[in-house]
Design an enzyme around this catalytic site. Structure first.
Site, PDB file in Angstrom:
ATOM      1  N   THR A  33     -33.285 -47.193 105.671  1.00  0.00           N
ATOM      2  CA  THR A  33     -31.934 -47.285 105.151  1.00  0.00           C
ATOM      3  C   THR A  33     -31.226 -45.948 105.344  1.00  0.00           C
ATOM      4  O   THR A  33     -31.857 -44.902 105.273  1.00  0.00           O
ATOM      5  CB  THR A  33     -32.021 -47.605 103.640  1.00  0.00           C
ATOM      6  OG1 THR A  33     -32.884 -48.740 103.479  1.00  0.00           O
ATOM      7  CG2 THR A  33     -30.665 -47.937 103.050  1.00  0.00           C
ATOM      8  N   GLY A  34     -29.912 -45.983 105.563  1.00  0.00           N
ATOM      9  CA  GLY A  34     -29.141 -44.740 105.642  1.00  0.00           C
ATOM     10  C   GLY A  34     -28.429 -44.594 106.977  1.00  0.00           C
ATOM     11  O   GLY A  34     -28.659 -45.356 107.912  1.00  0.00           O
ATOM     12  N   THR A  36     -28.420 -42.223 109.468  1.00  0.00           N
ATOM     13  CA  THR A  36     -29.133 -41.854 110.704  1.00  0.00           C
ATOM     14  C   THR A  36     -30.048 -42.992 111.139  1.00  0.00           C
ATOM     15  O   THR A  36     -30.131 -43.335 112.321  1.00  0.00           O
ATOM     16  CB  THR A  36     -29.947 -40.559 110.488  1.00  0.00           C
ATOM     17  OG1 THR A  36     -29.086 -39.568 109.927  1.00  0.00           O
ATOM     18  CG2 THR A  36     -30.493 -40.026 111.797  1.00  0.00           C
ATOM     19  N   ASP A  90     -37.268 -44.062 108.923  1.00  0.00           N
ATOM     20  CA  ASP A  90     -36.476 -43.983 107.700  1.00  0.00           C
ATOM     21  C   ASP A  90     -35.919 -42.568 107.545  1.00  0.00           C
ATOM     22  O   ASP A  90     -36.463 -41.624 108.114  1.00  0.00           O
ATOM     23  CB  ASP A  90     -37.373 -44.343 106.497  1.00  0.00           C
ATOM     24  CG  ASP A  90     -36.599 -45.015 105.373  1.00  0.00           C
ATOM     25  OD1 ASP A  90     -35.357 -44.908 105.350  1.00  0.00           O
ATOM     26  OD2 ASP A  90     -37.244 -45.620 104.506  1.00  0.00           O
ATOM     27  N   GLY A  91     -34.874 -42.449 106.767  1.00  0.00           N
ATOM     28  CA  GLY A  91     -34.288 -41.137 106.512  1.00  0.00           C
ATOM     29  C   GLY A  91     -34.892 -40.487 105.284  1.00  0.00           C
ATOM     30  O   GLY A  91     -35.875 -40.981 104.715  1.00  0.00           O
ATOM     31  N   ASP A  93     -33.643 -37.532 101.853  1.00  0.00           N
ATOM     32  CA  ASP A  93     -32.616 -36.667 101.263  1.00  0.00           C
ATOM     33  C   ASP A  93     -33.065 -35.215 101.241  1.00  0.00           C
ATOM     34  O   ASP A  93     -32.250 -34.303 101.275  1.00  0.00           O
ATOM     35  CB  ASP A  93     -32.278 -37.165  99.855  1.00  0.00           C
ATOM     36  CG  ASP A  93     -31.727 -38.582  99.906  1.00  0.00           C
ATOM     37  OD1 ASP A  93     -30.672 -38.772 100.533  1.00  0.00           O
ATOM     38  OD2 ASP A  93     -32.363 -39.504  99.383  1.00  0.00           O
ATOM     39  N   GLU A 112     -38.466 -48.947 100.333  1.00  0.00           N
ATOM     40  CA  GLU A 112     -38.801 -47.998 101.405  1.00  0.00           C
ATOM     41  C   GLU A 112     -40.239 -47.507 101.250  1.00  0.00           C
ATOM     42  O   GLU A 112     -40.978 -47.389 102.227  1.00  0.00           O
ATOM     43  CB  GLU A 112     -37.835 -46.807 101.385  1.00  0.00           C
ATOM     44  CG  GLU A 112     -36.437 -47.169 101.849  1.00  0.00           C
ATOM     45  CD  GLU A 112     -35.405 -46.083 101.581  1.00  0.00           C
ATOM     46  OE1 GLU A 112     -34.311 -46.178 102.145  1.00  0.00           O
ATOM     47  OE2 GLU A 112     -35.681 -45.145 100.809  1.00  0.00           O
ATOM     48  N   LYS A 130     -31.126 -31.312 105.514  1.00  0.00           N
ATOM     49  CA  LYS A 130     -32.034 -31.943 104.540  1.00  0.00           C
ATOM     50  C   LYS A 130     -33.315 -31.141 104.352  1.00  0.00           C
ATOM     51  O   LYS A 130     -34.156 -31.490 103.526  1.00  0.00           O
ATOM     52  CB  LYS A 130     -32.390 -33.370 104.999  1.00  0.00           C
ATOM     53  CG  LYS A 130     -31.192 -34.281 105.279  1.00  0.00           C
ATOM     54  CD  LYS A 130     -30.489 -34.684 104.006  1.00  0.00           C
ATOM     55  CE  LYS A 130     -29.161 -35.389 104.237  1.00  0.00           C
ATOM     56  NZ  LYS A 130     -29.253 -36.678 104.875  1.00  0.00           N
TER      57      LYS A 130
END
Length: 236
Positions: A33-34, A36, A90-91, A93, A112, A130
């Site tokens: 999700t996200g 990128t 996946d990305g 934070d 996730e 990040k």
């Protein structure tokens, strides 16, 4: 500046493309999700369409990932129908030097975590902003909580030294509700000395479903940077 020449957007696209290039024909792919990761999903779809990739099925981690996968023609499956995941993209934070992560800015961290930990190879796609020296430096730890337990969970978190805040909706009155129908408490810690312990401690609070600390699961981190207005992707 048009979107086509926006260096940050181009950089996210390049990271997504680099991740999509790691997917092999015949694989089961966890779709994260996200922003990128959205580009990675797009490029996987394009590789399928061109015939460069064959026999791919995706396992989405959120409603957003599901919608994008359908949009780009990636067939989907569920965890009930498979016994493994070959690769997940996946990305994150935050990423620390040990490849530990904080995830959950999009409130999808529970699904996730299920998908990313199952994957034989977990690829993290991020921009250089990040990267942190230690987890919790910038981003709070998202904790998914069943609605009836929000108050006792927040009290328990305060006893652990965290500052909990119920995540509120944007352009929506009231709290953010996850794809599972729960609430998210964002917790700021002054320092997270032992992410592995904190992950377990938070998950042991009754009413907590899952939190956004991911330890010992990222295999490769693809980092996008803009240098001299050009997108560059490096790997750790």
């Amino acid at each position: 500046m048009t979107a086509a020449t926006d260096p940050v957007k181009l950089m996210k696209q390049e990271v997504g493309k680099a991740a999509a290039a790691l997917v092999k024909s015949g694989s089961i792919v966890g779709l994260g999700t996200g922003s990128t990761t959205a580009y990675a999903i797009q490029f996987i779809g394009e590789r399928l369409k061109s015939g460069e990739l064959k026999d791919i099925v995706g396992v989405p981690t959120s409603f957003q990932a599901e919608v994008l996968a359908k949009q780009y023609g990636i067939p989907l499956t569920t965890l009930d129908a498979i016994d493994h995941i070959d690769i997940a993209i996946d990305g994150a934070d935050e990423v620390d030097p040990h490849k530990n992560l904080i995830k959950g800015g999009g409130a999808a961290h529970t699904r996730e975590k299920v998908v990313d930990y199952l994957a034989n190879q977990f690829i993290v796609v991020v921009d250089a902003g990040k990267l942190v020296d230690r987890l919790g430096s910038v981003f709070p730890v998202p904790v998914e909580v069943i609605p009836m337990a929000v108050t006792p969970v927040m009290q328990a978190i305060e006893k652990l030294g965290g500052k909990p805040e119920l995540r509120m909706g944007v352009k929506k009155a009231g709290p953010v509700i996850t794809d599972q129908g729960n609430m998210v408490v964002d917790v700021k810690f002054d320092a997270i000395d032992n992410p592995e312990n904190l992950e377990k401690t938070l998950n042991n609070i009754p009413g907590v479903l899952e939190n956004g600390i991911f330890v010992n699961c990222a295999d490769v981190v693809l980092i996008g940077e803009v240098k001299d207005n050009q997108p560059v992707v490096r790997k750790i």
